[in-house]
Design a protein around this motif. Structure first.
Motif, PDB file in Angstrom:
ATOM      1  N   GLN A  23      -6.202   2.851  -4.036  1.00 29.83           N
ATOM      2  CA  GLN A  23      -7.591   2.823  -4.494  1.00 29.83           C
ATOM      3  C   GLN A  23      -8.129   1.399  -4.373  1.00 29.83           C
ATOM      4  N   THR A  24      -9.449   1.282  -4.412  1.00 27.56           N
ATOM      5  CA  THR A  24     -10.107  -0.023  -4.319  1.00 27.56           C
ATOM      6  C   THR A  24      -9.619  -0.942  -5.431  1.00 27.56           C
ATOM      7  N   ILE A  25      -9.375  -2.208  -5.070  1.00 28.77           N
ATOM      8  CA  ILE A  25      -8.875  -3.207  -6.017  1.00 28.77           C
ATOM      9  C   ILE A  25     -10.045  -4.032  -6.547  1.00 28.77           C
ATOM     10  N   GLU A  26     -10.117  -4.172  -7.844  1.00 24.03           N
ATOM     11  CA  GLU A  26     -11.080  -5.085  -8.470  1.00 24.03           C
ATOM     12  C   GLU A  26     -10.372  -5.797  -9.611  1.00 24.03           C
ATOM     13  N   ALA A  27     -10.470  -7.128  -9.606  1.00 28.04           N
ATOM     14  CA  ALA A  27      -9.798  -7.903 -10.656  1.00 28.04           C
ATOM     15  C   ALA A  27     -10.451  -9.269 -10.777  1.00 28.04           C
ATOM     16  N   ASP A  28     -10.393  -9.820 -11.978  1.00 22.30           N
ATOM     17  CA  ASP A  28     -10.815 -11.199 -12.204  1.00 22.30           C
ATOM     18  C   ASP A  28      -9.564 -12.052 -12.278  1.00 22.30           C
ATOM     19  N   GLU A  48       0.251  -9.303  -7.927  1.00 19.35           N
ATOM     20  CA  GLU A  48       1.134  -8.428  -7.155  1.00 19.35           C
ATOM     21  C   GLU A  48       0.844  -6.973  -7.529  1.00 19.35           C
ATOM     22  N   LEU A  49       0.598  -6.160  -6.494  1.00 21.18           N
ATOM     23  CA  LEU A  49       0.287  -4.749  -6.708  1.00 21.18           C
ATOM     24  C   LEU A  49       1.140  -3.897  -5.775  1.00 21.18           C
ATOM     25  N   ALA A  50       1.555  -2.744  -6.263  1.00 14.76           N
ATOM     26  CA  ALA A  50       2.384  -1.840  -5.459  1.00 14.76           C
ATOM     27  C   ALA A  50       1.769  -0.439  -5.451  1.00 14.76           C
ATOM     28  N   ASP A  51       2.087   0.309  -4.375  1.00 16.08           N
ATOM     29  CA  ASP A  51       1.642   1.700  -4.240  1.00 16.08           C
ATOM     30  C   ASP A  51       0.122   1.831  -4.354  1.00 16.08           C
ATOM     31  N   LYS A  60     -11.634  -3.219  -0.778  1.00 11.14           N
ATOM     32  CA  LYS A  60     -11.902  -1.793  -0.577  1.00 11.14           C
ATOM     33  C   LYS A  60     -10.747  -1.152   0.194  1.00 11.14           C
ATOM     34  N   VAL A  61     -10.200  -0.101  -0.376  1.00  5.99           N
ATOM     35  CA  VAL A  61      -9.012   0.565   0.170  1.00  5.99           C
ATOM     36  C   VAL A  61      -9.384   1.999   0.556  1.00  5.99           C
ATOM     37  N   ASP A  62      -8.836   2.440   1.665  1.00  2.31           N
ATOM     38  CA  ASP A  62      -9.100   3.802   2.119  1.00  2.31           C
ATOM     39  C   ASP A  62      -7.870   4.337   2.840  1.00  2.31           C
ATOM     40  N   LYS A  63      -7.819   5.655   2.954  1.00  2.00           N
ATOM     41  CA  LYS A  63      -6.757   6.258   3.746  1.00  2.00           C
ATOM     42  C   LYS A  63      -7.117   6.115   5.220  1.00  2.00           C
ATOM     43  N   PHE A  67       0.813  -1.210   0.000  1.00  2.00           N
ATOM     44  CA  PHE A  67       0.000   0.000   0.000  1.00  2.00           C
ATOM     45  C   PHE A  67       0.851   1.266   0.000  1.00  2.00           C
ATOM     46  N   LYS A  68       0.280   2.308  -0.540  1.00  2.00           N
ATOM     47  CA  LYS A  68       0.847   3.637  -0.400  1.00  2.00           C
ATOM     48  C   LYS A  68       0.766   4.016   1.073  1.00  2.00           C
TER      49      LYS A  68
END
Length: 322
Positions: free
Chosen positions: A198-203, A192-195, A227-230, A154-155
């Motif tokens: 925002q909310t993640i949505e993927a298939d 794999e996701l960096a920084d 769901k991502v939030d500060k 996460f950021k």
């Protein structure tokens, strides 16, 4: 001059005769070939094999032979077609024979079934592979949980505000009993996701091990939602509360209030108050060890929106009065 002209005319006549002879020779050969190919012959050809009507509760665990050599009787033209192009033929697995745990098929008992699959001018005479063996298992279905193989960085200041969701969160797998029994969960393919801020949505496709590719699955992929939030920090004070306190005992705590420091997503910050957390101190801690001088907090309940919390102080002194 006259002699040369006679020789030239003779050569011309000979060439014409040769051409006429060759023409009729080729024509005769073609006619003979056509007559010969219109006659019936018996020869062999390779067929690709398909299998039909497997019993519903059974499954082929190891792939049986995919080609067989078959003796057929057909006109020459048709035989040539079978030689230059591989045709398909299907065996009916209703005719499977089981003996002492071994299952097999006798192809030559299905000649009438095979002959219905070839052209009218073709007759299946014999299948050279006289026995085809099968490794069969009982076909069962089982519901298994899907787990995410997700690595998220996460950021700074951001995080999930609720658990990562998979839709669906479980799937039904169908296959041989001996393979199904060893499967308790299925993972998604890696993500794999960096920084992330925002909310993640993927298939994501499901990771079905290569050795289990013959399994049938109700879903080949799942939808991942995170769901991502500060996050921000909040603080409130609540009074010290005891549980399991005997009726004839009074406990005086020091201090009388504790501070709850919590982290929560910015969008949920206004939903948090003193009632969002239940913290108690258990008299049984002292009852089980009368030498202790401090009680430690027990978090009985906290809001699902709270990501983490800290109790300050993390121990309290107490005085017991009878």
């Amino acid at each position: 001059m006259k002699t040369a002209q006679k020789i030239s005319n003779l050569n011309l006549k000979n060439n014409r005769k040769l051409k006429v002879f060759l023409f009729f020779l080729v024509l005769t050969s073609i006619i003979w070939l056509l007559i010969a190919l219109s006659k019936n012959y018996t020869s062999t050809a390779i067929f690709k094999v398909e299998y039909e009507n497997l019993p519903v509760d059974k499954l082929v665990q190891n792939k049986p032979i995919s080609e067989v050599e078959i003796s057929i009787n057909a006109p020459g033209f048709t035989l040539i077609n079978y030689k230059i192009r591989t045709h398909k033929i299907a065996f009916n697995l209703n005719g499977l024979i089981s003996n002492k745990g071994t299952s097999f098929l006798l192809p030559n008992t299905q000649l009438s079934y095979l002959n219905k699959q070839v052209s009218n001018e073709t007759t299946v005479v014999d299948v050279l592979q006289d026995t085809i063996f099968f490794d069969l298992g009982r076909n069962i279905s089982k519901k298994v949980v899907v787990k995410p193989n997700v690595d998220v960085k996460f950021k700074l200041g951001y995080n999930f505000i609720e658990d990562l969701k998979l839709i669906p969160d479980s799937i039904v797998i169908t296959g041989p009993e001996k393979k199904i029994d060893s499967i308790s969960e299925i993972f998604t393919m890696p993500l794999e996701l960096a920084d992330v801020h925002q909310t993640i949505e993927a298939d994501l496709k499901l990771d079905i091990p290569a050795a289990k590719l013959n399994l049938k699955v109700s879903n080949k992929s799942v939808h991942v939602l995170g769901k991502v939030d500060k996050f921000t920090e909040g603080v409130f004070k609540i009074p010290v509360r005891f549980i399991n306190e005997p009726e004839n005992v009074t406990i005086n705590p020091f201090p009388k209030e504790i501070e709850v420091v919590y982290r929560v997503g910015l969008s949920h910050f206004n939903k948090i108050n003193e009632n969002s957390v239940s913290v108690v101190f258990d008299y049984n801690q002292y009852k089980n060890d009368t030498l202790i001088q401090y009680l430690t907090p027990v978090i009985q309940q906290k809001s699902e929106f709270i990501h983490s919390l800290e109790i300050q102080p993390n121990q309290i002194e107490f005085l017991i009065q009878n």
